[in-house]
Motif scaffolding. Structure first.
Motif, PDB file in Angstrom:
ATOM      1  N   ARG A 214      35.244  12.651  38.765  1.00  0.00           N
ATOM      2  CA  ARG A 214      35.697  12.975  40.129  1.00  0.00           C
ATOM      3  C   ARG A 214      34.630  12.628  41.165  1.00  0.00           C
ATOM      4  NH1 ARG A 214      40.433  15.751  39.154  1.00  0.00           N
ATOM      5  NH2 ARG A 214      40.466  17.180  37.367  1.00  0.00           N
ATOM      6  N   GLY A 215      33.970  11.499  40.945  1.00  0.00           N
ATOM      7  CA  GLY A 215      33.003  11.005  41.904  1.00  0.00           C
ATOM      8  C   GLY A 215      31.638  11.655  41.871  1.00  0.00           C
ATOM      9  N   ARG A 216      31.403  12.541  40.920  1.00  0.00           N
ATOM     10  CA  ARG A 216      30.117  13.226  40.818  1.00  0.00           C
ATOM     11  C   ARG A 216      29.501  12.997  39.440  1.00  0.00           C
ATOM     12  NH1 ARG A 216      28.659  17.713  43.997  1.00  0.00           N
ATOM     13  NH2 ARG A 216      29.950  17.988  45.866  1.00  0.00           N
ATOM     14  N   VAL A 217      28.176  13.102  39.375  1.00  0.00           N
ATOM     15  CA  VAL A 217      27.512  13.058  38.074  1.00  0.00           C
ATOM     16  C   VAL A 217      27.791  14.381  37.374  1.00  0.00           C
ATOM     17  CG1 VAL A 217      25.297  13.014  36.878  1.00  0.00           C
ATOM     18  CG2 VAL A 217      25.709  11.463  38.800  1.00  0.00           C
ATOM     19  N   ALA A 218      28.469  14.294  36.214  1.00  0.00           N
ATOM     20  CA  ALA A 218      28.845  15.496  35.474  1.00  0.00           C
ATOM     21  C   ALA A 218      27.847  15.822  34.376  1.00  0.00           C
ATOM     22  CB  ALA A 218      30.240  15.323  34.863  1.00  0.00           C
ATOM     23  N   GLY A 219      27.036  14.852  33.981  1.00  0.00           N
ATOM     24  CA  GLY A 219      26.064  15.080  32.919  1.00  0.00           C
ATOM     25  C   GLY A 219      25.611  13.768  32.331  1.00  0.00           C
ATOM     26  N   THR A 220      24.944  13.830  31.202  1.00  0.00           N
ATOM     27  CA  THR A 220      24.449  12.648  30.515  1.00  0.00           C
ATOM     28  C   THR A 220      24.834  12.713  29.047  1.00  0.00           C
ATOM     29  OG1 THR A 220      22.314  13.662  30.025  1.00  0.00           O
ATOM     30  CG2 THR A 220      22.504  12.438  32.099  1.00  0.00           C
ATOM     31  N   LEU A 221      24.762  11.566  28.387  1.00  0.00           N
ATOM     32  CA  LEU A 221      24.985  11.482  26.952  1.00  0.00           C
ATOM     33  C   LEU A 221      23.750  10.854  26.310  1.00  0.00           C
ATOM     34  CD1 LEU A 221      28.655  10.121  26.831  1.00  0.00           C
ATOM     35  CD2 LEU A 221      27.902  12.487  26.577  1.00  0.00           C
ATOM     36  N   PRO A 222      23.470  11.190  25.058  1.00  0.00           N
ATOM     37  CA  PRO A 222      22.286  10.632  24.404  1.00  0.00           C
ATOM     38  C   PRO A 222      22.519   9.207  23.916  1.00  0.00           C
ATOM     39  CG  PRO A 222      23.437  12.102  22.910  1.00  0.00           C
ATOM     40  CD  PRO A 222      24.157  12.195  24.205  1.00  0.00           C
ATOM     41  N   PRO A 223      21.731   8.241  24.367  1.00  0.00           N
ATOM     42  CA  PRO A 223      21.871   6.880  23.832  1.00  0.00           C
ATOM     43  C   PRO A 223      21.666   6.882  22.322  1.00  0.00           C
ATOM     44  CG  PRO A 223      20.442   6.905  25.744  1.00  0.00           C
ATOM     45  CD  PRO A 223      20.662   8.328  25.361  1.00  0.00           C
ATOM     46  N   GLY A 224      22.503   6.154  21.618  1.00  0.00           N
ATOM     47  CA  GLY A 224      22.391   6.112  20.171  1.00  0.00           C
ATOM     48  C   GLY A 224      22.924   7.346  19.483  1.00  0.00           C
ATOM     49  N   GLY A 225      23.490   8.275  20.251  1.00  0.00           N
ATOM     50  CA  GLY A 225      24.018   9.505  19.668  1.00  0.00           C
ATOM     51  C   GLY A 225      25.316   9.277  18.916  1.00  0.00           C
ATOM     52  N   LEU A 232      31.611  13.266  25.492  1.00  0.00           N
ATOM     53  CA  LEU A 232      32.071  12.896  26.828  1.00  0.00           C
ATOM     54  C   LEU A 232      33.120  13.876  27.331  1.00  0.00           C
ATOM     55  CD1 LEU A 232      32.470  10.982  29.283  1.00  0.00           C
ATOM     56  CD2 LEU A 232      34.105   9.719  27.871  1.00  0.00           C
ATOM     57  N   PHE A 233      34.124  14.158  26.493  1.00  0.00           N
ATOM     58  CA  PHE A 233      35.184  15.064  26.928  1.00  0.00           C
ATOM     59  C   PHE A 233      34.653  16.473  27.158  1.00  0.00           C
ATOM     60  CE2 PHE A 233      38.041  11.889  24.781  1.00  0.00           C
ATOM     61  CZ  PHE A 233      38.627  11.450  25.966  1.00  0.00           C
ATOM     62  N   ALA A 234      33.648  16.871  26.394  1.00  0.00           N
ATOM     63  CA  ALA A 234      33.054  18.184  26.598  1.00  0.00           C
ATOM     64  C   ALA A 234      32.356  18.249  27.959  1.00  0.00           C
ATOM     65  CB  ALA A 234      32.067  18.504  25.477  1.00  0.00           C
ATOM     66  N   VAL A 235      31.628  17.186  28.333  1.00  0.00           N
ATOM     67  CA  VAL A 235      30.960  17.139  29.627  1.00  0.00           C
ATOM     68  C   VAL A 235      31.987  17.196  30.759  1.00  0.00           C
ATOM     69  CG1 VAL A 235      29.612  15.664  31.184  1.00  0.00           C
ATOM     70  CG2 VAL A 235      28.913  15.929  28.804  1.00  0.00           C
ATOM     71  N   VAL A 236      33.057  16.417  30.608  1.00  0.00           N
ATOM     72  CA  VAL A 236      34.108  16.379  31.630  1.00  0.00           C
ATOM     73  C   VAL A 236      34.789  17.729  31.760  1.00  0.00           C
ATOM     74  CG1 VAL A 236      36.375  15.402  32.139  1.00  0.00           C
ATOM     75  CG2 VAL A 236      34.492  13.894  31.482  1.00  0.00           C
ATOM     76  N   ALA A 237      35.086  18.356  30.626  1.00  0.00           N
ATOM     77  CA  ALA A 237      35.752  19.654  30.652  1.00  0.00           C
ATOM     78  C   ALA A 237      34.889  20.701  31.349  1.00  0.00           C
ATOM     79  CB  ALA A 237      36.080  20.095  29.228  1.00  0.00           C
ATOM     80  N   ARG A 238      33.610  20.723  31.030  1.00  0.00           N
ATOM     81  CA  ARG A 238      32.716  21.695  31.661  1.00  0.00           C
ATOM     82  C   ARG A 238      32.618  21.458  33.171  1.00  0.00           C
ATOM     83  NH1 ARG A 238      29.463  20.478  26.953  1.00  0.00           N
ATOM     84  NH2 ARG A 238      29.686  22.151  25.414  1.00  0.00           N
ATOM     85  N   ASP A 249      43.361  20.999  19.976  1.00  0.00           N
ATOM     86  CA  ASP A 249      43.803  19.700  19.480  1.00  0.00           C
ATOM     87  C   ASP A 249      42.808  18.589  19.750  1.00  0.00           C
ATOM     88  OD1 ASP A 249      46.195  20.800  18.552  1.00  0.00           O
ATOM     89  OD2 ASP A 249      47.067  20.680  20.564  1.00  0.00           O
ATOM     90  N   GLY A 250      41.595  18.953  20.136  1.00  0.00           N
ATOM     91  CA  GLY A 250      40.542  17.963  20.271  1.00  0.00           C
ATOM     92  C   GLY A 250      40.566  17.226  21.596  1.00  0.00           C
ATOM     93  N   PRO A 251      39.914  16.056  21.653  1.00  0.00           N
ATOM     94  CA  PRO A 251      39.741  15.303  22.890  1.00  0.00           C
ATOM     95  C   PRO A 251      41.036  14.978  23.599  1.00  0.00           C
ATOM     96  CG  PRO A 251      38.297  14.433  21.191  1.00  0.00           C
ATOM     97  CD  PRO A 251      39.209  15.430  20.522  1.00  0.00           C
TER      98      PRO A 251
END
Length: 260
Positions: A214-225, A232-238, A249-251
């Motif tokens: 939604r146009g904002r930085v919601a978080g980061t993900l670990p490279p190579g994770g 990703l969906f967890a970051v978006v949901a939070r 039912d997951g992502p």
């Protein structure tokens, strides 16, 4: 490492739709910074702001130049000679051959005639286009047109590359080739801002991964994770005030919950 691109407190709206809001983001030399998110997250708008195609309503978007950072939407031609980009579909005059198209891109970036020819031949080889070097661009497959767009974007060896979905339409072999090419480009000193839906691919090449929602930085993900899709969906949901553990039912269920 030097900062080549910086967006600070950037906001951009289109009427009542706020596409980017209070965004902070930068790209440094010798790194690949990946921008990921769901459709409509604002990734393409960020790319246009970075390239001066749009001016922010608030905040600043600056690009590094020989005399220091300059506002992207007011940057002179000399600044853009150090930048390469591929946003949306690659463009090429259909009557030109592949090599001629890349030479033209080099000339537009200020390279001399002989230098442009040599640089074009190197770019064509690096992107695996040598078998089609004398083919007219209008006859190319979609995947080869994409690689041609990357060759044109990088032929002048820019310090900064801005790439929107660079592996679109590529087959697995093409994806591997572009991955190697990006690593070589980074090792040569360039900074790369790349947006992508291919999380597994991003994880293999990125030094930093930023999640936009939604146009904002919601978080980061670990490279190579691992399990990046679920992360990703967890970051978006939070970011939407949801508890990811509440989606049995997951992502796929999370996507339905956070979709506008």
């Amino acid at each position: 490492m030097s900062v080549l691109l910086r967006l600070a407190g950037v906001r951009r709206a289109f009427g009542d739709l706020v596409a980017v809001d209070d965004l902070d983001l930068d790209v440094r030399e010798r790194e690949v910074h990946a921008l990921v998110g769901l459709n409509g997250a604002g990734k393409s708008t960020v790319m246009r702001l970075a390239l001066g195609m749009l001016a922010p309503d608030r905040g600043t978007a600056t690009v590094s130049s020989g005399s220091g950072p300059v506002a992207a939407w007011r940057a002179p031609a000399e600044t853009w000679r150090g930048v390469g980009h591929l946003v949306e579909a690659p463009f090429a005059y259909p009557e030109l051959t592949v090599t001629e198209a890349v030479v033209a891109a080099a000339r537009l970036r200020g390279l001399g005639r002989a230098e442009a020819r040599a640089a074009a031949e190197m770019a064509v080889e690096a992107l695996g286009l040598a078998p089609w070097a004398r083919r007219r661009t209008g006859t190319l497959s979609q995947g080869n047109r994409q690689r041609l767009g990357l060759a044109c974007a990088s032929v002048h060896r820019p310090r900064l590359l801005v790439l929107d979905e660079p592996t679109t339409a590529l087959d697995p072999a093409g994806v591997l080739l572009v991955r190697r090419w990006l690593r070589v480009t980074r090792s040569a000193g360039a900074g790369v801002l790349v947006s992508s839906h291919h999380l597994d691919e991003v994880a293999r090449i990125a030094d930093r991964i930023t999640v936009l929602h939604r146009g904002r930085v919601a978080g980061t993900l670990p490279p190579g994770g691992t399990d990046l899709e679920r992360r990703l969906f967890a970051v978006v949901a939070r970011a939407d005030g949801l508890d990811p553990t509440d989606a049995p039912d997951g992502p796929d269920a999370l996507v339905e919950e956070v979709r506008p």
